[in-house]
Design an enzyme around this catalytic site. Structure first.
Site, mmCIF file in Angstrom:
data_model
loop_
_atom_site.group_PDB
_atom_site.id
_atom_site.type_symbol
_atom_site.label_atom_id
_atom_site.label_comp_id
_atom_site.label_asym_id
_atom_site.label_seq_id
_atom_site.Cartn_x
_atom_site.Cartn_y
_atom_site.Cartn_z
ATOM 1 N N THR A 321 47.260 202.177 21.361
ATOM 2 C CA THR A 321 48.149 201.093 21.747
ATOM 3 C C THR A 321 49.236 201.667 22.637
ATOM 4 O OG1 THR A 321 49.818 201.371 19.991
ATOM 5 C CG2 THR A 321 47.873 200.048 19.459
ATOM 6 N N ASP A 322 49.836 200.836 23.465
ATOM 7 C CA ASP A 322 51.125 201.198 24.037
ATOM 8 C C ASP A 322 52.127 201.141 22.887
ATOM 9 O OD1 ASP A 322 53.100 201.879 25.856
ATOM 10 O OD2 ASP A 322 52.586 200.304 27.278
ATOM 11 N N SER A 323 53.347 201.540 23.136
ATOM 12 C CA SER A 323 54.345 201.591 22.071
ATOM 13 C C SER A 323 54.441 200.264 21.330
ATOM 14 C CB SER A 323 55.717 201.938 22.645
ATOM 15 O OG SER A 323 56.724 201.746 21.668
ATOM 16 N N LEU A 324 54.369 200.334 20.010
ATOM 17 C CA LEU A 324 54.482 199.134 19.182
ATOM 18 C C LEU A 324 55.935 198.717 18.968
ATOM 19 C CD1 LEU A 324 51.650 199.785 16.578
ATOM 20 C CD2 LEU A 324 51.567 198.507 18.728
#
Length: 593
Positions: A321-324
């Site tokens: 994921t990109d940053s959550l």
């Protein structure tokens, strides 16, 4: 003389990159029985808690793994409820760590190397599984590790060279230096096709606006980063973040391309990366209705991550994921739901959850309640362990401190970086004023960026000129514009740095006021190249540097003074300011002398 296995020779590394490309995806991903047996045994020996820990990558404050510095301890307690990186790894047995300047991880190469080794020791002590240690070293606009590490041109500057070999060389250098400091995963290159000049989050992070052009450069960088098979590259942001006008850090952008447009515009660089054997893919926090009518962010979308990435493109590597912590994925979902939904969609690694304890326990609870199966967890952990095996981390996850000075920021790398930068500088407008034929004189250096103007002034001084430096900032006031006009008195040349004129129109007013003085004006677009559309008829010359990095600014001054003729060609179309559908300067445009 005995040579350590990690010691780099640039030519040999470039040769290795070519060999990887020739061998194709099968070699890049491995596939031997020994690797599969090792991963299977490793997985079988792990508890569910250990497997869930492997799904997470996050940050820890501190320049050392066991920091006791008061500020770092306080920040770690606030973020994670532990004192330092060692305690974080002991508690959650994480699969990865990411470095940032703001988390106090990247002071200098020796410190970074010691931190990496300390974290690897803590991880292997905690669960016997080495870490994927990552950062976003895209270069250009997104650079986490500064000098003395080699600073290379960013993606759009590389795209302006129209030479994928230059991009491959840059990736070999960058990857070699990262691995020397103990990092083994780079969240680069950016595979987005920047077709929207107003894109606030991609822009110069993209190689350009043409899908096939971007695909060629993505392929070259993937091969360069992965040339020695001890560092993984990560293409981002799937399914494509190049046509947004909103920033996914703050809100949820929407892309309205049709599926056919996605195939033509967004997909080619990702398809090329998969064919090149890329080690990891990072998701985008965007809505893409034509690809998933539920309007879930792509990070949480099964149709996008499983249907398109896994099944249609045939990718079976690690998906991050990109940053959550970004609002684009949190909007409408609780921080306990996002990790579960992402795993259901097809993600393998959950990057930087807002609350690691909440997220970790939410995944465990989802397994206990049957919302996620342990078999699903095993699929992701198998991919993660497989990547670690292929990068050689189970054999030796540590960096050699004695090698750092022999690899990081060495003269050969610095010279190569400057040569690549010289190939990227793009002269877009020139009424004949350039190159300057005088050996010196007075020059007003003004516009955006204190550091930018200092570097430019220093470059003029070194070449025998007498610069006057005047910072007017991102949004010049009328008083600042008046001061700049007054400072033109007695000057033979004006150099004005612009950055984001469309969003900051008083920069246009500054340029026009300077032009009205009659002194020749050379404008430098030190970020996105599109600024020229707002003052085409007002300047004597316009150069695009695609970043405000020192090498690019040095190249620009060299071009102005004739010592380094501009070689770059636009990697994007520049539309008219008054008619965005009309092209003012086309892809491939570039002047020289």
């Amino acid at each position: 003389m005995e040579t350590h296995p990690r010691r780099t020779v640039l030519a040999a590394a470039l040769g290795a990159a070519a060999a990887v490309a020739a061998a194709g995806t099968a070699q890049a991903h491995g596939g031997d029985k020994e690797r599969r047996r090792f991963v299977k045994r490793r997985l079988k020996a792990m508890s569910l808690e250990q497997k869930v820990g492997q799904l997470f990558t996050t940050y820890a404050y501190g320049q050392t793994a066991d920091t006791t510095a008061a500020a770092d301890v306080a920040n770690n307690q606030a973020a994670h409820g532990v004192d330092n990186g060692v305690a974080l790894l002991e508690k959650y047995q994480l699969g990865g760590i990411i470095y940032f300047a703001w988390s106090n991880n990247v002071a200098n190469p020796d410190q970074i190397t010691a931190l990496s080794n300390g974290l690897q020791e803590a991880a292997t002590d905690a669960c016997g599984t080495p870490l994927l240690i990552a950062t976003d070293q895209e270069h250009g606009l997104v650079t986490r590790i500064g000098p003395p590490a080699t600073q290379l041109p960013g993606a759009m500057a590389l795209g302006a060279t129209h030479d994928p070999e230059a991009a491959r060389e840059a990736a070999v250098i960058a990857g070699t230096e990262l691995r020397a400091m103990g990092l083994n995963q780079n969240f680069a290159p950016d595979a987005d096709v920047n077709v929207n000049p107003a894109n606030p989050v991609i822009g110069v992070r993209s190689f350009g606006s043409d899908a096939e052009h971007v695909a060629a450069f993505v392929t070259a960088q993937v091969e360069g980063y992965q040339a020695r098979r001890d560092l993984g590259s990560t293409v981002k942001h799937f399914p494509g973040h190049g046509d947004t006008e909103d920033d996914s850090h703050a809100e949820l952008p929407r892309i309205d391309h049709t599926y056919e447009e996605w195939l033509q515009i967004d997909a080619p660089p990702f398809r090329a990366a998969v064919e090149a054997g890329v080690d990891a893919v990072m998701t985008a926090h965007i809505q893409f209705p034509a690809l998933d009518e539920s309007l879930r962010p792509a990070t949480l979308s099964g149709p996008i991550l499983t249907g398109l990435l896994r099944e249609e493109l045939g990718y079976d590597g690690v998906v991050y994921t990109d940053s959550l912590q970004m609002e684009g994925v949190r909007e409408g979902y609780g921080d306990d739901r996002v990790p579960v939904l992402a795993l259901q969609a097809g993600v393998d690694v959950l990057l930087m959850p807002m609350d690691i304890d909440l997220a970790y326990n939410a995944v465990l609870a989802a397994v206990a309640e049957g919302e996620l199966t342990e078999r699903r967890i095993d699929e992701s952990v198998t991919r993660i362990l497989d990547l670690k095996y292929r990068l050689g981390l189970f054999r030796d996850p540590f960096a050699d401190p004695g090698e750092v000075a022999e690899i990081v920021g060495i003269p050969e790398h610095l010279e190569a970086a400057q040569a690549i930068s010289d190939k990227s500088t793009t002269l877009i407008v020139n009424d004949g004023v350039l190159p300057l034929v005088t050996d010196g004189g007075s020059v007003l250096v003004t516009g955006w960026g204190e550091t930018t103007l200092t570097v430019l002034s220093d470059q003029f001084t070194q070449r025998g000129w007498s610069p006057t430096r005047l910072v007017t900032g991102i949004a010049p006031t009328q008083a600042q514009i008046n001061a700049a006009v007054a400072a033109t008195e007695g000057q033979g040349l004006i150099v004005v740095a612009t950055n984001g004129v469309a969003a900051n129109p008083t920069q246009t007013a500054l340029v026009k006021a300077l032009a009205a003085t009659g002194v020749p004006v050379v404008a430098l677009g030190v970020r996105n190249p599109y600024d020229i559309a707002h003052f085409t008829d007002d300047v004597s010359a316009y150069l695009a540097t695609y970043s405000y990095a020192a090498d690019g600014l040095e190249s620009a001054v060299g071009a102005i003074l004739g010592g380094r003729p501009p070689q770059g060609k636009l990697p994007v179309d520049i539309p008219r300011a008054d008619d965005p559908e009309a092209v003012l300067f086309a892809f491939g445009h570039g002047l020289s002398y």
